[in-house]
Design a protein around this motif. Structure first.
Motif, PDB file in Angstrom:
ATOM      1  N   UNK A   1       0.820  -1.221   0.000  1.00 55.52           N
ATOM      2  CA  UNK A   1       0.000   0.000   0.000  1.00 55.52           C
ATOM      3  C   UNK A   1       0.851   1.267   0.000  1.00 55.52           C
ATOM      4  N   UNK A   2       0.238   2.387  -0.442  1.00 55.67           N
ATOM      5  CA  UNK A   2       0.971   3.652  -0.457  1.00 55.67           C
ATOM      6  C   UNK A   2       1.425   4.049   0.932  1.00 55.67           C
ATOM      7  N   UNK A   3       2.532   4.737   0.920  1.00 57.52           N
ATOM      8  CA  UNK A   3       3.200   5.076   2.164  1.00 57.52           C
ATOM      9  C   UNK A   3       2.940   6.546   2.518  1.00 57.52           C
TER      10      UNK A   3
ATOM     11  N   UNK B   1      -1.852   9.545  11.392  1.00 58.56           N
ATOM     12  CA  UNK B   1      -2.321   9.525  10.006  1.00 58.56           C
ATOM     13  C   UNK B   1      -3.827   9.346   9.895  1.00 58.56           C
ATOM     14  N   UNK B   2      -4.548   9.656  10.967  1.00 52.77           N
ATOM     15  CA  UNK B   2      -5.992   9.393  10.947  1.00 52.77           C
ATOM     16  C   UNK B   2      -6.699  10.190   9.844  1.00 52.77           C
TER      17      UNK B   2
ATOM     18  N   UNK C   1      -0.165 -15.067   9.482  1.00 50.66           N
ATOM     19  CA  UNK C   1      -0.406 -16.231   8.644  1.00 50.66           C
ATOM     20  C   UNK C   1      -1.092 -15.810   7.344  1.00 50.66           C
ATOM     21  N   UNK C   2      -2.187 -15.069   7.450  1.00 49.04           N
ATOM     22  CA  UNK C   2      -2.921 -14.697   6.234  1.00 49.04           C
ATOM     23  C   UNK C   2      -3.254 -13.197   6.232  1.00 49.04           C
ATOM     24  N   UNK C   3      -3.450 -12.684   5.002  1.00 49.36           N
ATOM     25  CA  UNK C   3      -3.552 -11.236   4.801  1.00 49.36           C
ATOM     26  C   UNK C   3      -4.597 -10.542   5.677  1.00 49.36           C
ATOM     27  N   UNK C   4      -5.731 -11.192   5.836  1.00 48.03           N
ATOM     28  CA  UNK C   4      -6.835 -10.509   6.523  1.00 48.03           C
ATOM     29  C   UNK C   4      -6.492 -10.159   7.974  1.00 48.03           C
TER      30      UNK C   4
ATOM     31  N   UNK D   1      -4.112  -2.155   9.575  1.00 46.99           N
ATOM     32  CA  UNK D   1      -4.475  -1.058  10.489  1.00 46.99           C
ATOM     33  C   UNK D   1      -3.319  -0.129  10.818  1.00 46.99           C
ATOM     34  N   UNK D   2      -2.193  -0.318  10.158  1.00 48.49           N
ATOM     35  CA  UNK D   2      -1.042   0.528  10.444  1.00 48.49           C
ATOM     36  C   UNK D   2      -0.300   0.857   9.170  1.00 48.49           C
ATOM     37  N   UNK D   3       0.108   2.079   8.933  1.00 48.99           N
ATOM     38  CA  UNK D   3      -0.045   3.259   9.809  1.00 48.99           C
ATOM     39  C   UNK D   3      -1.404   3.960   9.663  1.00 48.99           C
ATOM     40  N   UNK D   4      -2.256   3.440   8.763  1.00 49.37           N
ATOM     41  CA  UNK D   4      -3.598   4.014   8.618  1.00 49.37           C
ATOM     42  C   UNK D   4      -4.600   2.904   8.903  1.00 49.37           C
ATOM     43  N   UNK D   5      -5.577   3.192   9.725  1.00 48.79           N
ATOM     44  CA  UNK D   5      -6.558   2.156  10.116  1.00 48.79           C
ATOM     45  C   UNK D   5      -7.505   1.809   8.967  1.00 48.79           C
TER      46      UNK D   5
END
Ligand code: G3I
Length: 380
Positions: A274-276, A289-290, A339-342, A348-352
């Motif tokens: 994901x974008x940083x 970053x909320x 273990x898995x992506x979900x 949830x980090x750094x953006x929830x």
């Protein structure tokens, strides 16, 4: 239109049922033509581990548990052995999850990691409020003595101290440093060795591809070694990106650590796609970053990962593992942080509330292209 929706719904239900049945039966790899597991493939090179969350530990996620038993030969508790959960109040210990965790590892003959004894995060509040240094040190001795002795001979390795250095290689100003003095890391390693002389003792940190930070850590290792204090390994966490750190930087971590005669462990591997937000705002880790929460630009793959990115991720994992294989004599463990992506913390980090894809198993517990690449790197 109505017919399409109905067709879609029926197809989805069938897919969900098929997936559930196959996962429950241990057939989570029906999309891949290998029965061999990752840990089988890499058994002569290094341990292949996974961090496991409390749902897996407590038996509430049998699909993930099934993958863990089949694919990994080392485990780390993602949260359950951290101070705030184990000793939330002075001398009030809670070993419910810890005991289950160790039982799972022992039953499956795994290399069991204890994470983490001393960390300024997820520490019990009473430790932050303790004013007297003597009292603070008593609590530390009690914590280490109680926890390490309980799992003596079962937990194979401890992340003894976690994230104690700043990015410039200086010692982080934490409650442990403030209360116990600049020599606290060494004193804590000694305490752990007294409670379990046979356990592997690890110093664990992130961003060790940054030369200044790694230099600070290596200086500390040399100091411990020159005083005869046991330290077995440096854990390089490995929360990485598709484009960073470079393979050269990763190789430098391996070479510099192993030069000191300690093992290299990659302890928390995952790769965000994901974008940083730092790139956008030039901010520091501590920034909030909320304001980006719910911003589609920062969460571009909510409805699925494009094939092109999936391929990029697989290639990135492949390149990294080629390097690990090259240096197999110096690396003793590679652990994925989840273990898995979900269930990854990176949703949830750094953006929830984002949808990230950092691991080897997808949101339906299926192995991804990256998994396949790693399996195929080792011949039959
Ligand atoms: O315990 C509460 C629970 O009561 C509540 O219902 C729930 C609601 O969100 O939150 C629970 O706490 C969460 C905790 O994980 C346990 O699930 C915290 O909000 C959450 O912030 C915490 O995140 C963990 C994070 O460490 C804390 O710093 C991540 O799961 C965990 O993956 C992450 O792991 C760290 C390593 O220990 C050290 N290295 C970095 C790595 C990634 O940050």
């Amino acid at each position: 239109m109505k017919i399409n929706i109905t067709k879609f719904t029926v197809t989805s239900i069938i897919l969900i049922i098929v997936c559930s049945i196959s996962c429950a039966n241990g057939l989570y790899k029906s999309n891949i033509d290998t029965k061999e597991s990752l840990s089988d493939k890499y058994k002569d090179l290094f341990y292949i581990g996974a961090a496991i969350n409390e749902d897996i530990i407590m038996g509430r996620d049998s699909k993930s548990e099934n993958i863990v038993r089949s694919e990994f030969n080392s485990i780390t508790p993602e949260n359950s052995l951290k101070w705030m959960y184990v000793q939330p109040a002075p001398n009030h210990f809670n070993f419910v999850a810890g005991d289950k965790y160790v039982e799972l590892g022992v039953k499956n003959n795994m290399y069991i990691v204890g994470h983490a004894l001393v960390w300024h995060n997820q520490l019990a509040d009473f430790m932050k409020r303790t004013e007297s240094s003597d009292e603070f040190i008593n609590h530390v001795e009690n914590h280490i003595g109680t926890v390490v002795s309980r799992y003596k001979g079962k937990i194979d390795a401890w992340d003894v101290v976690n994230e104690a250095f700043n990015e410039d290689g200086s010692l982080r100003s934490s409650v442990f440093k403030n209360q116990m003095g600049d020599n606290y890391i060494e004193n804590i390693f000694k305490l752990v060795e007294i409670s379990d002389p046979d356990a592997d003792l690890i110093y664990n940190d992130y961003n060790l591809y940054k030369p200044a930070k790694l230099a600070g850590v290596l200086e500390m290792v040399k100091r411990l070694q020159s005083n005869g204090t046991k330290i077995s390994a440096i854990g390089a966490q490995a929360h990485w990106r598709l484009d960073s750190p470079s393979l050269k930087e990763i190789e430098q971590i391996i070479l510099n650590i192993s030069e000191l005669g300690v093992e290299v462990m990659f302890t928390e591997l995952d790769i965000t796609v994901l974008p940083n937000p730092w790139k956008l705002v030039g901010a520091e880790v501590t920034q909030n970053f909320s304001k980006f929460e719910g911003d589609p630009k920062m969460n571009p793959y909510e409805n699925g990962l494009p094939q092109s990115i999936e391929k990029q991720l697989a290639k990135r994992y492949e390149d990294i593992f080629k390097l690990f294989i090259k240096h197999q004599d110096k690396i003793s463990r590679v652990t994925f942080w989840g273990v898995m992506d979900k269930h990854s913390w990176l949703n949830d980090w750094p953006i929830k509330g984002r949808t990230n894809y950092p691991l080897l198993f997808d949101r339906y517990y299926k192995p991804k292209q990256a998994y396949n690449k790693l399996i195929n790197l080792i011949g039959n």
